[in-house]
Design a protein around this motif. Structure first.
Motif, PDB file in Angstrom:
ATOM      1  N   ARG A  75       0.817  -1.216   0.000  1.00 17.87           N
ATOM      2  CA  ARG A  75       0.000   0.000   0.000  1.00 17.87           C
ATOM      3  C   ARG A  75       0.856   1.275   0.000  1.00 17.87           C
ATOM      4  O   ARG A  75       0.564   2.240  -0.708  1.00 17.87           O
ATOM      5  N   ILE A  76       1.941   1.261   0.755  1.00 12.57           N
ATOM      6  CA  ILE A  76       2.744   2.480   0.892  1.00 12.57           C
ATOM      7  C   ILE A  76       3.433   2.826  -0.426  1.00 12.57           C
ATOM      8  O   ILE A  76       3.391   3.974  -0.881  1.00 12.57           O
ATOM      9  N   ASP A  77       4.037   1.822  -1.081  1.00 12.61           N
ATOM     10  CA  ASP A  77       4.697   2.086  -2.371  1.00 12.61           C
ATOM     11  C   ASP A  77       3.675   2.537  -3.403  1.00 12.61           C
ATOM     12  O   ASP A  77       3.940   3.403  -4.233  1.00 12.61           O
ATOM     13  N   LYS A  78       2.500   1.908  -3.337  1.00 16.26           N
ATOM     14  CA  LYS A  78       1.435   2.273  -4.273  1.00 16.26           C
ATOM     15  C   LYS A  78       1.026   3.740  -4.069  1.00 16.26           C
ATOM     16  O   LYS A  78       0.962   4.517  -5.016  1.00 16.26           O
ATOM     17  N   GLU A  79       0.787   4.114  -2.821  1.00 14.44           N
ATOM     18  CA  GLU A  79       0.365   5.497  -2.551  1.00 14.44           C
ATOM     19  C   GLU A  79       1.438   6.506  -2.958  1.00 14.44           C
ATOM     20  O   GLU A  79       1.136   7.564  -3.493  1.00 14.44           O
ATOM     21  N   ASN A  80       2.694   6.140  -2.724  1.00 14.27           N
ATOM     22  CA  ASN A  80       3.781   7.043  -3.130  1.00 14.27           C
ATOM     23  C   ASN A  80       3.816   7.216  -4.643  1.00 14.27           C
ATOM     24  O   ASN A  80       4.002   8.322  -5.140  1.00 14.27           O
ATOM     25  N   ALA A  81       3.633   6.107  -5.371  1.00  9.16           N
ATOM     26  CA  ALA A  81       3.634   6.178  -6.836  1.00  9.16           C
ATOM     27  C   ALA A  81       2.458   7.023  -7.327  1.00  9.16           C
ATOM     28  O   ALA A  81       2.599   7.827  -8.250  1.00  9.16           O
ATOM     29  N   LEU A  82       1.316   6.884  -6.660  1.00  8.96           N
ATOM     30  CA  LEU A  82       0.113   7.601  -7.101  1.00  8.96           C
ATOM     31  C   LEU A  82       0.175   9.098  -6.789  1.00  8.96           C
ATOM     32  O   LEU A  82      -0.597   9.873  -7.339  1.00  8.96           O
ATOM     33  N   LYS A  83       1.110   9.499  -5.921  1.00 13.57           N
ATOM     34  CA  LYS A  83       1.262  10.934  -5.630  1.00 13.57           C
ATOM     35  C   LYS A  83       1.694  11.710  -6.868  1.00 13.57           C
ATOM     36  O   LYS A  83       1.580  12.927  -6.926  1.00 13.57           O
TER      37      LYS A  83
END
Ligand code: ADP
Ligand code: MG
Length: 246
Positions: A75-83
């Protein structure tokens, strides 16, 4: 951004129950590219964009955003990428209980700790580039015209300087003249910010102005892809059906 392709989609497949919506879609978005996705209503354009935003998990395939596969990571890597991505949803979808400046700086106040004064200043600096008057900052979305609501939605999308912008039917519900103004504004904004964009539209007349490349979705697949100029010359049946309405 680290990778050549900001977005790289491989074998993306989505179904709802037995209903196949997207079947093994491959696409990419490179730097400063403005990709326009067309296709008839129900062809899966919004579903595709929702997958790219991480709102919908595909059945199969990978979606790399700046090298991070958001389908198959934590989830964390995903959210960072989506930023890296700024979005305007179909129908504008502003928060109706928030004022214009609160809408525009939603992320800044919610996630980045901006206080009221800093957020208002930020909102003011953004709207000045979108031909909006500062008097609207304290208004609520319901007090704005359709064209102004779209501009505010664009302001919200670009507020925290994303590398990629998504627009889902940015001109839907607008009269043709306001629609053209909004398309021009998107074009200018994308160019000025030097970002990449994916725009979904049913508005064929906007393609020549907006697209560096076009993708036509049909029958769960990419039926055609190429430059707007080549589209005008294409003998592909599905493309020709679309262009009749231009
Ligand atoms: N959450 C969902 N559950 C079931 N079916 C859905 C869902 N979202 C979209 N669909 C279906 O997927 C198809 C494509 O929808 P959509 O991507 O919204 O089309 P469009 O190309 O008009 O944007 C439609 O048939 C729609 O009914
Ligand atoms: Mg849609």
């Amino acid at each position: 951004m680290k990778t050549k392709n900001l977005i790289d989609v491989k074998n993306l497949s989505v179904s709802f129950g037995n209903n196949i919506i997207l079947n093994k879609i491959n696409l990419h978005l490179s730097k400063k590219e403005s990709l326009v996705i067309i296709g008839k209503s129900g062809s899966g354009k919004s579903v595709l964009l929702k997958c790219l935003m991480g709102l919908l998990k595909p059945k199969l395939g990978s979606i790399k955003i700046d090298g991070v596969d958001i389908v198959n990571t934590n989830r964390i890597d995903k959210e960072n990428a989506l930023k890296n991505i700024g979005v305007t949803f179909q129908n504008g979808a502003l928060f109706d209980s928030l004022t214009v400046w609160e809408n525009i700086t939603f992320k800044e106040t919610r996630f980045f700790g901006f206080d009221k004064k800093a957020a208002k200043e930020k909102a003011l600096s953004i709207i000045q580039n979108l031909e909006l008057d500062k008097n609207i900052l304290e208004l609520y979305p319901s007090e704005l015209s359709g064209g102004m609501q779209k501009r505010v939605a664009i302001a919200r999308a670009i507020c925290d300087q994303p590398q990629v912008l998504f627009f889902d039917e940015p001109t839907s519900g607008l009269d043709p003249i306001t629609g053209k103004i909004i398309n021009d504004l998107i074009y200018k904004t994308v160019k000025k910010l030097g970002v990449s964009a994916i725009t979904i539209t049913h508005d064929i007349s906007s393609i020549d102005n907006l697209a560096s490349r076009v993708i036509l979705l049909d029958n769960n697949k990419i039926a055609w892809s190429g430059k707007p100029n080549d589209m005008n010359k294409s003998k592909n049946n599905i493309v020709m059906q679309f262009l009749i309405n231009k």
